[in-house]
Design an enzyme around this catalytic site. Structure first.
Site, short mmCIF file in Angstrom:
data_model
loop_
_atom_site.label_atom_id
_atom_site.label_comp_id
_atom_site.label_asym_id
_atom_site.label_seq_id
_atom_site.Cartn_x
_atom_site.Cartn_y
_atom_site.Cartn_z
N PHE A 122 -30.95 11.94 -26.87
CA PHE A 122 -29.64 12.46 -26.47
C PHE A 122 -28.72 11.27 -26.11
O PHE A 122 -29.12 10.40 -25.34
CB PHE A 122 -29.79 13.41 -25.28
CG PHE A 122 -28.53 14.16 -25.00
CD1 PHE A 122 -28.23 15.31 -25.72
CD2 PHE A 122 -27.62 13.72 -24.06
CE1 PHE A 122 -27.05 16.00 -25.50
CE2 PHE A 122 -26.44 14.40 -23.83
CZ PHE A 122 -26.15 15.55 -24.55
N ASP A 185 -37.11 13.08 -19.90
CA ASP A 185 -35.91 13.92 -19.78
C ASP A 185 -36.36 15.35 -20.07
O ASP A 185 -36.71 15.69 -21.21
CB ASP A 185 -34.84 13.45 -20.77
CG ASP A 185 -33.52 14.21 -20.60
OD1 ASP A 185 -33.58 15.34 -20.07
OD2 ASP A 185 -32.47 13.71 -21.01
N TYR A 210 -28.31 23.29 -15.60
CA TYR A 210 -27.44 24.32 -16.17
C TYR A 210 -27.92 24.93 -17.47
O TYR A 210 -27.26 25.78 -18.03
CB TYR A 210 -26.01 23.79 -16.33
CG TYR A 210 -25.84 22.47 -17.07
CD1 TYR A 210 -25.95 22.40 -18.45
CD2 TYR A 210 -25.55 21.31 -16.37
CE1 TYR A 210 -25.79 21.19 -19.11
CE2 TYR A 210 -25.39 20.09 -17.02
CZ TYR A 210 -25.50 20.04 -18.40
OH TYR A 210 -25.34 18.84 -19.05
N LYS A 211 -29.08 24.48 -17.97
CA LYS A 211 -29.56 25.03 -19.24
C LYS A 211 -30.49 26.21 -18.95
O LYS A 211 -30.04 27.26 -18.50
CB LYS A 211 -30.24 23.93 -20.05
CG LYS A 211 -29.29 22.80 -20.45
CD LYS A 211 -30.03 21.73 -21.22
CE LYS A 211 -29.17 20.51 -21.48
NZ LYS A 211 -28.05 20.76 -22.38
N ARG A 353 -27.96 25.42 -33.79
CA ARG A 353 -29.04 25.57 -32.80
C ARG A 353 -29.03 26.98 -32.23
O ARG A 353 -27.99 27.51 -31.85
CB ARG A 353 -28.86 24.58 -31.65
CG ARG A 353 -28.95 23.14 -32.03
CD ARG A 353 -29.10 22.25 -30.80
NE ARG A 353 -28.13 22.53 -29.75
CZ ARG A 353 -28.09 21.92 -28.59
NH1 ARG A 353 -28.98 20.99 -28.30
NH2 ARG A 353 -27.18 22.20 -27.69
C1 LIG Z 1 -31.45 15.93 -23.27
C2 LIG Z 1 -30.21 15.83 -22.44
N1 LIG Z 1 -30.10 14.86 -21.53
C3 LIG Z 1 -28.99 14.75 -20.76
C4 LIG Z 1 -27.94 15.63 -20.89
C5 LIG Z 1 -26.68 15.44 -20.08
O1 LIG Z 1 -26.88 15.67 -18.77
P1 LIG Z 1 -25.72 15.45 -17.70
O2 LIG Z 1 -24.47 16.04 -18.26
O3 LIG Z 1 -26.22 16.19 -16.50
O4 LIG Z 1 -25.57 14.00 -17.45
C6 LIG Z 1 -28.03 16.68 -21.81
C7 LIG Z 1 -26.91 17.63 -21.95
O5 LIG Z 1 -26.85 18.47 -22.79
C8 LIG Z 1 -29.19 16.77 -22.60
O6 LIG Z 1 -29.29 17.73 -23.53
#
Ligand SMILES: Cc1ncc(COP(=O)(O)O)c(C=O)c1O
Length: 394
Positions: A122, A185, A210-211, A353
């Site tokens: 990501f 992560d 939030y997911k 997705r």
């Molecule tokens: C795998 C992954 N890591 C990190 C994040 C971003 O996290 P944050 O916005 O809390 O920094 C996301 C957001 O979709 C994500 O899918």
């Protein structure tokens, strides 16, 4: 609807959970992997936190409503969902900021270790390691191969593009044998897989609120640090990570356990929503959640077979809570599907997705979503110009 689908819903051990959510009528929401829906409890809690706790209790609510302990209280609820001890998880900041804190803390404890990350991870994870590297006068080379020697590797348990699940035990064994550490992560894993983070041997992780945890837009994230590995010193040494912030003492003394990864004043309203949403997992066996997520994904794949879409998601056993299908005009197809009330999302260049959040989705929803996709493709209604207009968030 076939009898089979009705049967699957009737026998679903999680079937009572849907009633805890506010799902708009007529909508099939396959985007709980990006933003989980509102729970009835979170809505009520937001109202009461605003009206009573803030509105009337004012500053007394830090004690009376236990605001001060909320990061740890919500952390303990997440700990149960991911298979950690209560004091091994703290809710704070965003995934991005938490990664920065953990990666910098690990670098401080093992200066010889190099940061490592796959270029397919990501983007924020890569950006954070890149930024931290340049701050330290180093250069990050993102790539699949691990550099020789100890590394601080950032790795997703579930790949955000494909939904592929990594093998924690294998990766930990490889990296630890060279004296390094992994920061997992868990953004696409927490709340959908039976992670068993502690049992798996993982020592450090971050994840999203939030997911699949349904904490609300911009909900705070979390840090997991295993008890025997929590003596790290993190760089954003703010007062909320102090052992006794209200001593107002001069010297910084980090709190015990994961709590030391907190930094500034927690966002109480967002935390209230997350904390209340987490109660939807009360009494739920994470193994049931994982099994259902995969069955929902299997059903969707089975029902969309033969539509000319290529799947980049692995088979059930190695897949998280999402299925990713590729179509050259994936953005337009997804927009046309959304117009039909089936919400998924799009990731460039051509990935559609579909997230299968087990607490509120029914097998019947997934079957009808597959029918809608079939229709959008067979009628080619995605060719309508309005479906190709890109918006800021895809
Ligand atoms: C795998 C992954 N890591 C990190 C994040 C971003 O996290 P944050 O916005 O809390 O920094 C996301 C957001 O979709 C994500 O899918």
């Amino acid at each position: 609807m076939t009898l089979d689908i009705r049967n699957l819903d009737a026998c679903d051990p999680l079937r009572d959970r849907r009633a805890l959510f506010e799902i708009p009528a007529g909508l099939t929401y396959l985007d709980g992997n990006s933003l989980g829906p509102l729970t009835i409890a979170a809505k009520a809690r937001l109202r009461s936190a605003a009206e009573h706790e803030w509105g009337r209790g004012l500053i007394a609510s830090w004690n009376d409503a236990d605001w001060i302990r909320l990061p740890a209280i919500a952390g303990a609820k997440i700990a149960r969902v991911i298979g950690a001890e209560a004091d091994e998880v703290i809710v704070c900041d965003s995934v991005s900021v938490n990664l920065f804190k953990l990666a910098a803390a690990l670098k401080r404890s093992t200066p010889a270790a190099q940061f490592a990350i796959d270029a397919a991870e990501f983007p924020t994870d890569i950006y954070i390691l890149d930024g931290l590297s340049s701050l330290l006068g180093e250069r990050l080379r993102a790539g699949r191969e691990l550099p020789p020697g100890p590394v601080i590797l950032v790795k997703s348990l579930v790949d955000f593009r494909t939904g592929a699940v990594a093998d924690i035990a294998n990766a930990e064994a490889e990296v630890r044998s060279a004296g390094g550490a992994i920061i997992w992560d868990l953004s696409h894993a927490a709340g959908v897989l039976d992670v068993r983070i502690k049992e798996s041997g993982a020592r450090f992780a971050v994840g999203c609120g939030y997911k699949f945890l349904n904490g609300g837009p911009g909900a705070p994230a979390f840090v997991y640090a295993r008890r025997d590995a929590s003596g790290l010193s993190q760089p954003i040494s703010g007062w909320m990570g102090h052992a006794r912030p209200f001593d107002f003492a001069g010297g910084y003394v980090p709190a015990e356990g994961a709590a030391r990864f907190a930094a500034g004043t927690p966002p109480i309203l967002s935390l209230c929503a997350l904390d209340a949403a987490l109660d939807a997992f009360d009494g739920v066996d994470p193994a049931d959640v994982e099994t259902k997520a995969r069955r929902l994904g299997d059903l969707f794949l089975e029902r969309t077979e033969g539509l000319g879409l290529r799947t980049i998601s692995p088979q059930s056993g190695r897949r998280g809570g999402q299925v990713s299908l590729v179509h050259e005009q994936g953005y337009a197809v997804m927009q046309a599907l959304i117009a039909r009330g089936v919400v998924g999302d799009f990731r460039p260049p051509d990935i559609m997705r579909f997230g299968f959040s087990p607490l509120f989705l029914r097998y019947a929803d997934v079957a009808s979503a597959a029918d809608a996709l079939k229709l959008v493709l067979s009628t080619e209604e995605w060719r309508d110009q309005r479906f190709s207009m890109r918006r800021l968030v895809t």
